[in-house]
Design a protein around this motif. Structure first.
Motif, PDB file in Angstrom:
ATOM      1  N   VAL A  97      44.435  47.431  64.532  1.00 31.90           N
ATOM      2  CA  VAL A  97      44.513  48.026  65.867  1.00 31.90           C
ATOM      3  C   VAL A  97      45.538  49.165  65.837  1.00 31.90           C
ATOM      4  N   PRO A  98      45.119  50.389  66.105  1.00 30.42           N
ATOM      5  CA  PRO A  98      46.044  51.525  66.018  1.00 30.42           C
ATOM      6  C   PRO A  98      47.259  51.349  66.924  1.00 30.42           C
ATOM      7  N   SER A  99      48.447  51.631  66.367  1.00 34.99           N
ATOM      8  CA  SER A  99      49.725  51.683  67.096  1.00 34.99           C
ATOM      9  C   SER A  99      50.200  50.335  67.624  1.00 34.99           C
ATOM     10  N   ALA A 100      49.494  49.259  67.379  1.00 37.76           N
ATOM     11  CA  ALA A 100      49.871  47.955  67.945  1.00 37.76           C
ATOM     12  C   ALA A 100      50.938  47.273  67.104  1.00 37.76           C
ATOM     13  N   ASN A 101      51.932  46.684  67.780  1.00 38.98           N
ATOM     14  CA  ASN A 101      52.881  45.832  67.072  1.00 38.98           C
ATOM     15  C   ASN A 101      52.402  44.382  67.148  1.00 38.98           C
ATOM     16  N   HIS A 102      53.204  43.464  66.629  1.00 38.71           N
ATOM     17  CA  HIS A 102      52.784  42.063  66.546  1.00 38.71           C
ATOM     18  C   HIS A 102      52.473  41.473  67.920  1.00 38.71           C
ATOM     19  N   THR A 103      53.387  41.625  68.866  1.00 36.81           N
ATOM     20  CA  THR A 103      53.217  40.966  70.167  1.00 36.81           C
ATOM     21  C   THR A 103      52.323  41.739  71.121  1.00 36.81           C
ATOM     22  N   ASP A 104      51.966  42.984  70.800  1.00 33.67           N
ATOM     23  CA  ASP A 104      50.966  43.679  71.614  1.00 33.67           C
ATOM     24  C   ASP A 104      49.671  42.876  71.655  1.00 33.67           C
ATOM     25  N   LEU A 105      49.366  42.184  70.553  1.00 32.30           N
ATOM     26  CA  LEU A 105      48.132  41.409  70.490  1.00 32.30           C
ATOM     27  C   LEU A 105      48.265  40.038  71.123  1.00 32.30           C
ATOM     28  N   TYR A 106      49.410  39.751  71.723  1.00 34.36           N
ATOM     29  CA  TYR A 106      49.569  38.534  72.518  1.00 34.36           C
ATOM     30  C   TYR A 106      48.944  38.690  73.899  1.00 34.36           C
ATOM     31  N   ASP A 107      49.132  39.892  74.504  1.00 31.84           N
ATOM     32  CA  ASP A 107      48.764  39.986  75.921  1.00 31.84           C
ATOM     33  C   ASP A 107      48.374  41.369  76.412  1.00 31.84           C
ATOM     34  N   ASP A 108      48.332  42.375  75.551  1.00 31.84           N
ATOM     35  CA  ASP A 108      47.992  43.722  76.012  1.00 31.84           C
ATOM     36  C   ASP A 108      46.479  43.849  76.105  1.00 31.84           C
ATOM     37  N   VAL A 109      45.952  43.350  77.207  1.00 33.15           N
ATOM     38  CA  VAL A 109      44.507  43.319  77.414  1.00 33.15           C
ATOM     39  C   VAL A 109      43.940  44.723  77.586  1.00 33.15           C
ATOM     40  N   ALA A 110      44.671  45.575  78.271  1.00 36.37           N
ATOM     41  CA  ALA A 110      44.143  46.886  78.628  1.00 36.37           C
ATOM     42  C   ALA A 110      44.026  47.817  77.423  1.00 36.37           C
ATOM     43  N   ASN A 111      44.971  47.719  76.483  1.00 38.94           N
ATOM     44  CA  ASN A 111      45.040  48.748  75.450  1.00 38.94           C
ATOM     45  C   ASN A 111      44.939  48.264  74.013  1.00 38.94           C
ATOM     46  N   LYS A 112      45.268  46.996  73.749  1.00 37.27           N
ATOM     47  CA  LYS A 112      45.425  46.602  72.357  1.00 37.27           C
ATOM     48  C   LYS A 112      44.500  45.465  71.899  1.00 37.27           C
ATOM     49  N   ILE A 113      44.352  44.396  72.659  1.00 39.07           N
ATOM     50  CA  ILE A 113      43.529  43.275  72.185  1.00 39.07           C
ATOM     51  C   ILE A 113      42.060  43.710  72.149  1.00 39.07           C
ATOM     52  N   PRO A 114      41.426  43.703  70.983  1.00 38.36           N
ATOM     53  CA  PRO A 114      40.053  44.221  70.872  1.00 38.36           C
ATOM     54  C   PRO A 114      39.004  43.161  71.207  1.00 38.36           C
ATOM     55  N   TYR A 115      38.889  42.847  72.488  1.00 37.46           N
ATOM     56  CA  TYR A 115      37.954  41.796  72.883  1.00 37.46           C
ATOM     57  C   TYR A 115      36.511  42.146  72.553  1.00 37.46           C
ATOM     58  N   ASP A 116      36.170  43.432  72.599  1.00 38.00           N
ATOM     59  CA  ASP A 116      34.809  43.820  72.219  1.00 38.00           C
ATOM     60  C   ASP A 116      34.532  43.441  70.770  1.00 38.00           C
ATOM     61  N   LYS A 117      35.527  43.622  69.912  1.00 42.50           N
ATOM     62  CA  LYS A 117      35.374  43.275  68.501  1.00 42.50           C
ATOM     63  C   LYS A 117      35.210  41.762  68.325  1.00 42.50           C
ATOM     64  N   PHE A 118      36.044  40.974  69.005  1.00 48.32           N
ATOM     65  CA  PHE A 118      35.921  39.519  68.914  1.00 48.32           C
ATOM     66  C   PHE A 118      34.567  39.056  69.446  1.00 48.32           C
ATOM     67  N   GLU A 119      34.157  39.597  70.579  1.00 48.27           N
ATOM     68  CA  GLU A 119      32.863  39.205  71.160  1.00 48.27           C
ATOM     69  C   GLU A 119      31.724  39.516  70.209  1.00 48.27           C
ATOM     70  N   ALA A 120      31.715  40.728  69.664  1.00 44.55           N
ATOM     71  CA  ALA A 120      30.627  41.107  68.761  1.00 44.55           C
ATOM     72  C   ALA A 120      30.616  40.228  67.514  1.00 44.55           C
ATOM     73  N   PHE A 121      31.805  39.926  66.993  1.00 45.27           N
ATOM     74  CA  PHE A 121      31.874  39.092  65.785  1.00 45.27           C
ATOM     75  C   PHE A 121      31.321  37.692  66.042  1.00 45.27           C
ATOM     76  N   PHE A 122      31.761  37.064  67.125  1.00 45.45           N
ATOM     77  CA  PHE A 122      31.291  35.700  67.366  1.00 45.45           C
ATOM     78  C   PHE A 122      29.829  35.668  67.770  1.00 45.45           C
ATOM     79  N   LYS A 123      29.356  36.641  68.534  1.00 48.52           N
ATOM     80  CA  LYS A 123      27.948  36.635  68.922  1.00 48.52           C
ATOM     81  C   LYS A 123      27.053  36.876  67.713  1.00 48.52           C
ATOM     82  N   ALA A 124      27.526  37.645  66.744  1.00 51.03           N
ATOM     83  CA  ALA A 124      26.726  37.897  65.545  1.00 51.03           C
ATOM     84  C   ALA A 124      26.678  36.684  64.624  1.00 51.03           C
TER      85      ALA A 124
END
Length: 379
Positions: free
Chosen positions: A349-376
């Motif tokens: 994830v560009p520019s993200a630090n460790h804890t950005d992926l804890y809760d930065d829903v708007a800019n950092k956590i790639p939910y589209d990527k997780f959704e696509a991976f699990f649906k596939a």
């Protein structure tokens, strides 16, 4: 009033001189005794919404409990898409290490439920609302088992397709998730976010230089002598705990300093953790990282037990997500390289630090990527 569980002497008690449970020493068995009574722990579940994130109106939520293979009762939050029909794919979620389901794991679970999955965010053994004594203990084996116990629970629900279950681990539970997926062939896909390998970091220390300005240069980590000194200190604490009949916790500001204890010399990654766990952003009263510390001797189980030694044998599809600026990035990258999965992806994830992926829903956590991976892969 606590209920009592009887253990027959010929099954167990003959091996015990005394029993230590929850910090209270039970008396030595009389010579002619045939049984001993050991209190059974009861857990209390909070029914009101007490997450660090707002409740979604797109999902249904309820508390659940289930047992792992060691008889420990785990507490979880079950999320389902509203108006869902038929048998759905499911994902068990846990982490970070020292967090509770009311923090990041619940946030991930709720968002993925909005996208069509049944999800279960759970507290690991000895933490949060789950049972297990002593409190604030960790175990690489039992915490790996906790993920498989979550798979047990999900697979028995009549609204879940047992052939479409995945797991997702955050931070230190990322390592446990990969370890569980290596052993548990029922796991059809595994994803990790901002992962740590807790056995590696406890045995080696950080293998990078962590300075206050965010410069993370690779270093050797602990050598054999440094590891031996650490083990001597931990085992000296065992004598203290055995003498006192309790399990001492790491002082909370030694475990993770509060905001007012941060200084110019505090490493940037420690500040990032404090800015999540010790502020309104992520503070939760049941979270070890927010309030207290682990038992001081908890690292002993991790030092000699590398959890990912069979990484090359992983068959399930795997997604490893990490932040470009995360101090922990090397854990994810090197775990990814070791995984034997033919279907695997490393997503930075560009520019993200460790804890950005804890809760930065708007800019950092790639939910589209997780959704696509699990649906596939959950189909």
């Amino acid at each position: 009033m606590m209920s009592k569980t009887l253990f027959k002497k010929n099954a167990l008690i003959a091996t015990l001189g005394s029993v230590l449970l929850g910090g209270q020493a039970m008396a030595t068995l009389p010579q002619n005794a045939t049984s001993i009574e050991i209190p059974v722990q009861h857990i209390q579940l909070t029914q009101e919404w007490d997450k660090v994130f707002p409740k979604s109106d797109k999902v249904e939520h309820r508390k659940v409990t289930f047992k792992n293979r060691y008889g420990i009762t785990l507490a979880g939050d079950l999320y389902m898409p509203k108006n869902a029909q038929g048998k759905l794919p499911a994902i068990a979620v846990s982490g970070p290490f020292g967090a509770v389901k009311e923090q990041s794991s619940g946030l991930y679970a709720q968002h993925l439920a909005e996208r069509g999955f049944v999800t279960l965010a759970f507290d690991g053994s000895y933490t949060g609302e789950s049972s297990g004594l002593p409190r604030n203990m960790a175990s690489p084996e039992i915490n790996t088992e906790d993920f498989s116990a979550a798979v047990d629970f999900l697979g028995l629900q009549d609204f879940v397709n047992p052939d479409e279950i995945g797991i997702l681990g955050i931070c230190g539970w990322g390592g446990f998730a990969l370890n569980a997926a290596i052993a548990d062939t029922r796991v059809k896909a595994v994803a990790v976010s901002t992962m740590y390998d807790m056995t590696r970091v406890m045995a080696n220390g950080y293998e990078i230089k962590l300075d206050p300005k965010g410069q993370y240069d690779r270093v050797a980590g602990l050598d054999i002598e440094g590891r031996n000194k650490m083990k001597q200190a931990l085992n000296a604490q065992r004598w203290v705990d055995a003498q006192n009949g309790t399990f001492a916790l790491t002082p909370k500001d030694n475990h993770l300093p509060s905001q007012e204890k941060l200084t110019d010399d505090t490493p940037l990654f420690v500040k990032e953790y404090s800015n999540y766990y010790k502020t309104e952003r992520g503070y939760h009263p049941r979270s070890i990282n927010s309030t207290s510390g682990w038992t001081q001797t908890a690292p002993l189980a991790f030092i000699n037990m590398p959890i990912l030694q069979r990484a090359a044998e992983l068959k399930a599809p795997a997604l490893v997500v990490h932040g470009e600026k995360a101090h922990s990035r090397y854990f994810g990258e090197e775990a990814f390289n070791a995984l034997g999965s033919k279907n695997k992806e490393l997503y930075i994830v560009p520019s993200a630090n460790h804890t950005d992926l804890y809760d930065d829903v708007a800019n950092k956590i790639p939910y589209d990527k997780f959704e696509a991976f699990f649906k596939a892969n959950l189909k």
